[in-house]
Design a protein around this motif. Structure first.
Motif, PDB file in Angstrom:
ATOM      1  N   GLN A   1       5.399  -2.290   5.423  1.00 24.83           N
ATOM      2  CA  GLN A   1       6.218  -1.785   4.316  1.00 24.83           C
ATOM      3  C   GLN A   1       7.094  -0.688   4.909  1.00 24.83           C
ATOM      4  O   GLN A   1       8.158  -0.978   5.415  1.00 24.83           O
ATOM      5  CB  GLN A   1       5.344  -1.316   3.158  1.00 24.83           C
ATOM      6  CG  GLN A   1       4.824  -2.518   2.354  1.00 24.83           C
ATOM      7  CD  GLN A   1       4.011  -2.114   1.156  1.00 24.83           C
ATOM      8  OE1 GLN A   1       4.308  -1.154   0.466  1.00 24.83           O
ATOM      9  NE2 GLN A   1       2.967  -2.875   0.892  1.00 24.83           N
ATOM     10  N   CYS A   2       6.647   0.558   4.886  1.00 26.15           N
ATOM     11  CA  CYS A   2       7.484   1.568   5.550  1.00 26.15           C
ATOM     12  C   CYS A   2       7.452   1.366   7.047  1.00 26.15           C
ATOM     13  O   CYS A   2       8.392   1.686   7.749  1.00 26.15           O
ATOM     14  CB  CYS A   2       7.062   2.977   5.157  1.00 26.15           C
ATOM     15  SG  CYS A   2       5.664   3.640   6.086  1.00 26.15           S
ATOM     16  N   GLY A   3       6.341   0.854   7.564  1.00 23.15           N
ATOM     17  CA  GLY A   3       6.256   0.521   8.976  1.00 23.15           C
ATOM     18  C   GLY A   3       5.705   1.617   9.870  1.00 23.15           C
ATOM     19  O   GLY A   3       5.426   1.386  11.041  1.00 23.15           O
ATOM     20  N   TYR A   4       5.529   2.805   9.325  1.00 23.73           N
ATOM     21  CA  TYR A   4       5.199   3.943  10.173  1.00 23.73           C
ATOM     22  C   TYR A   4       3.836   3.811  10.848  1.00 23.73           C
ATOM     23  O   TYR A   4       3.658   4.214  11.989  1.00 23.73           O
ATOM     24  CB  TYR A   4       5.253   5.231   9.348  1.00 23.73           C
ATOM     25  CG  TYR A   4       5.217   6.485  10.180  1.00 23.73           C
ATOM     26  CD1 TYR A   4       6.357   6.933  10.839  1.00 23.73           C
ATOM     27  CD2 TYR A   4       4.049   7.228  10.313  1.00 23.73           C
ATOM     28  CE1 TYR A   4       6.333   8.085  11.607  1.00 23.73           C
ATOM     29  CE2 TYR A   4       4.017   8.384  11.076  1.00 23.73           C
ATOM     30  CZ  TYR A   4       5.160   8.806  11.720  1.00 23.73           C
ATOM     31  OH  TYR A   4       5.135   9.950  12.484  1.00 23.73           O
ATOM     32  N   CYS A   5       2.866   3.253  10.143  1.00 26.16           N
ATOM     33  CA  CYS A   5       1.512   3.146  10.709  1.00 26.16           C
ATOM     34  C   CYS A   5       1.357   1.956  11.639  1.00 26.16           C
ATOM     35  O   CYS A   5       0.340   1.809  12.304  1.00 26.16           O
ATOM     36  CB  CYS A   5       0.481   2.991   9.592  1.00 26.16           C
ATOM     37  SG  CYS A   5       0.554   1.352   8.806  1.00 26.16           S
ATOM     38  N   GLN A   6       2.350   1.052  11.627  1.00 24.12           N
ATOM     39  CA  GLN A   6       2.092  -0.279  12.154  1.00 24.12           C
ATOM     40  C   GLN A   6       1.907  -0.341  13.668  1.00 24.12           C
ATOM     41  O   GLN A   6       1.149  -1.171  14.164  1.00 24.12           O
ATOM     42  CB  GLN A   6       3.175  -1.272  11.702  1.00 24.12           C
ATOM     43  CG  GLN A   6       3.281  -1.420  10.174  1.00 24.12           C
ATOM     44  CD  GLN A   6       2.043  -2.009   9.498  1.00 24.12           C
ATOM     45  OE1 GLN A   6       1.158  -2.553  10.175  1.00 24.12           O
ATOM     46  NE2 GLN A   6       1.966  -1.908   8.184  1.00 24.12           N
TER      47      GLN A   6
ATOM     48  N   CYS B   1      -3.176   3.163   6.425  1.00 27.44           N
ATOM     49  CA  CYS B   1      -1.854   2.699   6.011  1.00 27.44           C
ATOM     50  C   CYS B   1      -1.619   3.252   4.617  1.00 27.44           C
ATOM     51  O   CYS B   1      -2.233   2.819   3.653  1.00 27.44           O
ATOM     52  CB  CYS B   1      -1.747   1.177   5.974  1.00 27.44           C
ATOM     53  SG  CYS B   1      -0.135   0.666   5.328  1.00 27.44           S
ATOM     54  N   ARG B   2      -0.735   4.210   4.528  1.00 29.07           N
ATOM     55  CA  ARG B   2      -0.480   4.866   3.247  1.00 29.07           C
ATOM     56  C   ARG B   2       0.192   3.895   2.265  1.00 29.07           C
ATOM     57  O   ARG B   2       0.084   4.050   1.060  1.00 29.07           O
ATOM     58  CB  ARG B   2       0.387   6.103   3.503  1.00 29.07           C
ATOM     59  CG  ARG B   2       0.819   6.876   2.292  1.00 29.07           C
ATOM     60  CD  ARG B   2      -0.335   7.499   1.554  1.00 29.07           C
ATOM     61  NE  ARG B   2       0.139   8.177   0.363  1.00 29.07           N
ATOM     62  CZ  ARG B   2       0.370   7.572  -0.795  1.00 29.07           C
ATOM     63  NH1 ARG B   2       0.168   6.273  -0.917  1.00 29.07           N
ATOM     64  NH2 ARG B   2       0.810   8.256  -1.828  1.00 29.07           N
ATOM     65  N   CYS B   3       0.904   2.908   2.794  1.00 32.29           N
ATOM     66  CA  CYS B   3       1.583   1.948   1.915  1.00 32.29           C
ATOM     67  C   CYS B   3       0.636   0.869   1.414  1.00 32.29           C
ATOM     68  O   CYS B   3       0.998   0.102   0.532  1.00 32.29           O
ATOM     69  CB  CYS B   3       2.752   1.296   2.638  1.00 32.29           C
ATOM     70  SG  CYS B   3       4.006   2.465   3.183  1.00 32.29           S
TER      71      CYS B   3
ATOM     72  N   THR C   1      -1.075  -1.821   3.261  1.00 32.10           N
ATOM     73  CA  THR C   1      -0.855  -3.192   3.743  1.00 32.10           C
ATOM     74  C   THR C   1      -2.147  -3.811   4.289  1.00 32.10           C
ATOM     75  O   THR C   1      -2.099  -4.781   5.052  1.00 32.10           O
ATOM     76  CB  THR C   1       0.218  -3.220   4.861  1.00 32.10           C
ATOM     77  OG1 THR C   1      -0.237  -2.420   5.962  1.00 32.10           O
ATOM     78  CG2 THR C   1       1.552  -2.674   4.373  1.00 32.10           C
TER      79      THR C   1
ATOM     80  N   LEU D   1       2.943   8.865   5.459  1.00 33.63           N
ATOM     81  CA  LEU D   1       2.296   8.933   6.773  1.00 33.63           C
ATOM     82  C   LEU D   1       3.202   9.614   7.798  1.00 33.63           C
ATOM     83  O   LEU D   1       2.723  10.261   8.723  1.00 33.63           O
ATOM     84  CB  LEU D   1       1.844   7.548   7.250  1.00 33.63           C
ATOM     85  CG  LEU D   1       0.717   7.628   8.272  1.00 33.63           C
ATOM     86  CD1 LEU D   1      -0.494   8.380   7.764  1.00 33.63           C
ATOM     87  CD2 LEU D   1       0.315   6.256   8.758  1.00 33.63           C
TER      88      LEU D   1
HETATM   89  S1  FES Z   1       3.355   0.488   6.305  1.00 36.72           S
HETATM   90 FE1  FES Z   1       3.694   2.503   5.559  1.00 36.72          FE
HETATM   91  S2  FES Z   1       1.959   3.554   6.296  1.00 36.72           S
HETATM   92 FE2  FES Z   1       1.523   1.531   6.780  1.00 36.72          FE
END
Ligand code: FES
Ligand code: FES
Lengths: 751, 154
Positions: free
Chosen positions: B97-102, B133-135, B137, A380
């Motif tokens: 997870q990666c947190g980017y979308c959060q 959310c690509r991860c 969640t 993302l």
């Molecule tokens: S936590 Fe990685 S894109 Fe949502």
């Protein structure tokens, strides 16, 4: 307890008296804390004492643990420090975690890939904690004049029971730092673990939910230029010329120029993979201005001629030539080629018994074909990197899964000694394999060098999606032979792809079938590919597990019971020798998922599919339940059983597994990257479909097999099998088999 | 270039930019409020979600010239101490997870709860399906929203 030597090869925990990490402490905004931030700030120690490269103890008992590996969302920034803290006997609430910079002297394998971080870091991390604890105990023993053997530790406290003496780690940090590193230390028995195996929250959680700058894209420096790139619009094309006069005169634009990524004669390593060696750069003061100017650049492209590319092998370092054909490729042609050329190109990779004879004499043969498209990683956070290159040194900051490799590439390209290159890792907005390939790190360095200014290269989503190292397109044909009693007599898999084969010839059901044949093939392409979460397994698992479902149906057997029968045979009476799995552990996850999902109970209104797979040293079995919603199948619940050895951080492991399941359902059902005349037909999320909230399962139950085997992979293993579970459940729900991903484009699933 | 006086997280910010510049880039490049993320630039991923008034909007789609005097809230201003019920529920459920979308997810969820304090799962799905959310969640996001809704009404 296990007694271990404190040296791994040439690496030892040499202490640096100069407090190498001290400076980092000051830049507190980049630190992650397990405590509430306010509290931590107030309690920061006056002085830190570094006991080894992994940790330092403050004079007040605060502990800083370095997290060596890149964090891409797989939770290593929390779980790796947990392992250190365990052996240190630290009080987790007094631990601060810092992302370690690239430092090959201290850390082993600072790479995120192959689900190996925890597996390969395990011993080193434990040793770091155990060594420091031993030194703290020794310092206390010296001061209290008691034998070290009588000293115990507990949550950051040192105690001598007989004399009633007690102190926090902080009191002895200074003295411990003066001691020799012990030759041998004791590590705990897994039964003594107090932190490992308990759920600890993401150390970056508070920063993530408040929007603190954590990611590469969030990195800014004063005077920084923003740069974007323009690459050929199609694979099979290259830059001919460009006219940037208009663009250069647009507001905020600093310069427009082209760069050559790798010089002729440079021997590339696998993470240098790129299809486009020459690209145009537009640099300016702000993202929006650069985006606009990009559109005003007029570029001309020309077709490439066939050439030989060369990359070293990841493991052996040997140079491997690779033929890159000319031409603009299209997905329609790919499909025809895969359907027709596979049988002609195939080479045998494993043969047990006499499969030809068994197929000739069969009472019945079934043959099925499976395929999947190219996929873009679509992290993302798009590709980006910061660089500040001066005459003598280069500072690079950003998201990269392979910092050690890319440091070498940058050093070679800038013609600078390795030690003058400093790579710092940020938190990464997803990896999935895409950030193994760091051409953008080199791009950032070249841009900064050219502009003589700090620069951040940023990909738009379109750039990111159309300049990938994609998951290849794969194709597999499976055949099974049966005798007149409907018993299986032979199994044949022939698999290949563009440009590589997905086959693992020695995995189950190899070893369980007397007459077994595996063949593979590959077709060259100029579309660049790379590792994508669980490479190759991410297709072949689903194909194989769907085919096993059909075999079970053919034989009139329950699909779990049939697999267990075969595994029993592979365990007691294996066919062949190289079988690449432990049949008992494989069966273990199937039994666990059968019991936890209530497989044998009547599940009214639910259509269930099962699948199981072994990869990255871990075993996963899944049962997926579908229901019909408004006449369409929808995923309801997924039950997942995993054997990945010791689980360090169970709730985070559950999260990662749930993510893998959702990711797998999404890619099996919805995603594809197709090509027309060399151009990706999907370049943003309007046409590239990723799974969304309303398409995710209602619930995903995750069960770990209790184990004291050292931890194995977790980031990848839950991903491949779910595609088979989806296909098998879809069959139950719709009465039709699904063979070609994404399933949404097949038959009645189309809206 | 034009000058705009914006109200962001309760404070006035003045920027001198091209009027067509999306609010997203004004926030990130000019005001260094980088909690709001770029994911697609075409209103498909939700990573850039902020509030204008009480509504969740995609800041990549709003030219700065259209903001006017409306008050903008970004993830940095959602709460003073990171203790908005949605933020607390996110930590409690260890969602990222990666947190980017959060940040975008949280901003969408906070606006949803403001306008509909007790959403059903279908309503949650309808609103949150604009945020990728690509991860993967999503199941935790749903649990966290449910929990935030309970804690709010409790
Ligand atoms: S936590 Fe990685 S894109 Fe949502
Ligand atoms: S960046 Fe605005 S919706 Fe994706």
């Amino acid at each position: 307890m296990t007694l271990i030597r404190t040296k791994i090869g040439r690496r030892s925990f040499i202490r640096t008296t100069a407090m190498a990490g001290g400076g980092l402490v000051l830049s507190f905004s980049w630190l992650a804390s397990c405590k509430q931030e306010e509290a931590t700030v107030a309690e920061l120690p006056d002085e830190w004492f570094e006991l080894n490269g992994y940790l330092k103890v403050g004079d007040n008992g605060m502990v800083t643990i370095m997290s060596p590996n890149p964090e891409i969302g797989q939770n290593v920034k929390t779980s790796m420090p947990m392992i250190v803290a365990e052996e240190l006997d630290a009080d987790w609430s007094l631990v601060i975690v810092e992302q370690a910079p690239l430092n090959t002297e201290v850390f082993t394998r600072q790479l995120a890939g192959g689900s190996q971080s925890i597996r390969q870091g395990w011993d080193g991390l434990r040793m770091a904690g155990a060594t420091a604890r031993e030194m703290l105990k020794q310092a206390a023993a010296n001061s209290w004049e008691v034998p070290i053997g009588e000293i115990t530790t507990h949550e950051g406290m040192i105690e001598h029971e007989a004399s009633g003496k007690k102190a926090g780690y902080g009191e002895f940090a200074a003295a411990a730092a003066q001691l020799e590193v012990p030759e041998e230390v004791e590590m705990k028995d897994p039964s003594e673990f107090k932190i490992i195996g308990t759920s600890r929250k993401n150390v970056d959680g508070p920063k993530i939910v408040t929007g603190k700058p954590l990611f590469g894209l969030d990195y800014y420096e004063d005077g920084m230029v923003t740069a974007m790139t323009i690459h050929p619009p199609a694979f099979g094309a290259r830059l001919k010329s460009f006219d940037a006069e208009t663009a250069k005169n647009m507001p905020g634009i600093v310069d427009v120029f082209s760069i050559k990524l790798y010089e002729d004669g440079y021997l590339k390593h696998p993470f240098d993979t790129t299809a486009f060696n020459e690209i145009i750069v537009v640099a300016g003061n702000s993202t929006w201005e650069v985006m606009n100017a990009k559109k005003a650049v007029k570029a001309e492209w020309e077709p490439i001629s066939e050439y030989m590319d060369e990359y070293t092998d990841f493991r052996t370092g040997e140079a491997l030539p690779k033929r890159i054909p000319a031409g603009m490729e299209s997905s329609g042609d790919h499909r025809t080629e895969m359907e027709t050329l596979g049988a002609k190109l195939a080479k045998v990779t494993r043969k047990d018994g006499d499969p030809d004879k068994a197929f000739r004499n069969a009472a019945k043969v079934i043959e099925r074909h499976y395929s999947c498209p190219f996929l873009a990683h679509n992290t993302l956070e798009p590709m980006n990197f910061f660089a500040h290159v001066t005459e003598t040194e280069a500072k690079l900051v950003g998201p990269i899964q392979t910092p050690e490799f890319m440091e070498k590439s940058v050093a070679a390209r800038l013609n600078m000694p390795l030690e003058n290159i400093d790579i710092q890792m940020t938190r990464q907005g997803g990896g999935f394999g895409r950030r193994l390939y760091g051409h953008f790190v080199v791009e950032a360095a070249l841009i900064s060098q050219k502009l003589k200014a700090p620069a951040k290269v940023v990909y738009t989503r379109e750039d990111d999606m159309s300049y990938g190292n994609y998951r290849p397109a794969y194709y597999a044909t499976y055949r099974a032979a049966f005798d007149e009693n409907n018993e299986i007599t032979a199994f044949h898999v022939r698999a290949g792809g563009i440009p590589e084969s997905p086959l693992f010839a020695h995995r189950f059901p190899a070893g369980a079938i007397d007459n077994y044949l595996a063949e593979e093939w590959a077709i060259d392409s100029n579309i660049s590919v790379g590792a994508f979460r669980a490479p190759r397994s991410n297709f072949i698992a689903g194909a194989e597990q769907s085919f096993l479902d059909e075999i079970a149906e053919e034989m009139g057997k329950d699909p779990i019971a049939m697999r267990l029968e075969w595994l029993e045979k592979a365990k007691n009476n294996p066919v062949g020798e190289n079988n690449d799995y432990d049949a008992a552990r494989y069966a273990g996850v199937l039994e666990l998922v059968r019991d936890k999902s209530g497989w044998n109970q009547n599940a009214e209104g639910k259509y269930r599919g099962v699948s199981a797979y072994y990869c990255h040293n871990s075993y996963v079995a899944q049962v997926l339940d579908m229901v019909m919603k408004n006449g369409k199948p929808a995923v309801d619940n997924v039950t997942c059983a995993i054997d990945c050895g010791i689980v360090v951080n169970p709730d985070a492991a559950t999260n990662l597994t749930q993510g893998g399941v959702i990711d797998g359902i999404g890619h099996a059902m919805y995603s594809q990257l197709s090509f027309k005349e060399g151009s990706p037909e999907q370049q943003n999320f309007d046409r590239y479909r990723l799974i969304r909230h309303n398409e995710a399962p209602k619930s995903i139950d995750v069960h770990f097999v209790e184990s004291d085997v050292h931890p194995t992979g977790l980031g990848e293993p839950p991903f491949p099998p779910i595609m088979g579970a989806v296909a098998n459940a879809l069959y139950k729900a719709t009465g039709e088999r699904y063979y070609h991903q994404p399933f949404i484009s097949e038959k009645q699933l189309r809206g | 270039m034009s000058t705009f006086n914006l109200t962001i997280n309760g404070e006035t910010a003045t920027v001198d930019v091209d009027p067509a510049t999306p609010l997203l880039w004004v926030l990130r490049d000019h005001l260094k409020l980088v909690g709001t993320k770029y994911g697609c630039g075409i209103a498909q991923c939700g990573a850039c979600t902020v509030h204008i008034g009480d509504s969740a909007v995609r800041s990549c789609q709003i030219p700065v010239s259209a903001v006017g005097s409306q008050s903008v809230t970004t993830i940095e201003g959602l709460s003073e101490n990171g203790d908005h019920p949605v933020q607390l529920a996110w930590i409690e459920n260890d969602v990222p997870q990666c947190g980017y979308c959060q940040a975008g997810q949280i901003m969408s969820a906070a606006a949803l709860l403001k306008n509909n304090p007790n959403p059903s799962d279908e309503e949650i799905a309808a609103t949150m399906s604009g945020n990728i959310c690509r991860c993967g969640t999503y199941t935790r996001i749903r649990s966290a929203i449910r929990q935030a809704a309970e804690n709010k009404t409790a």
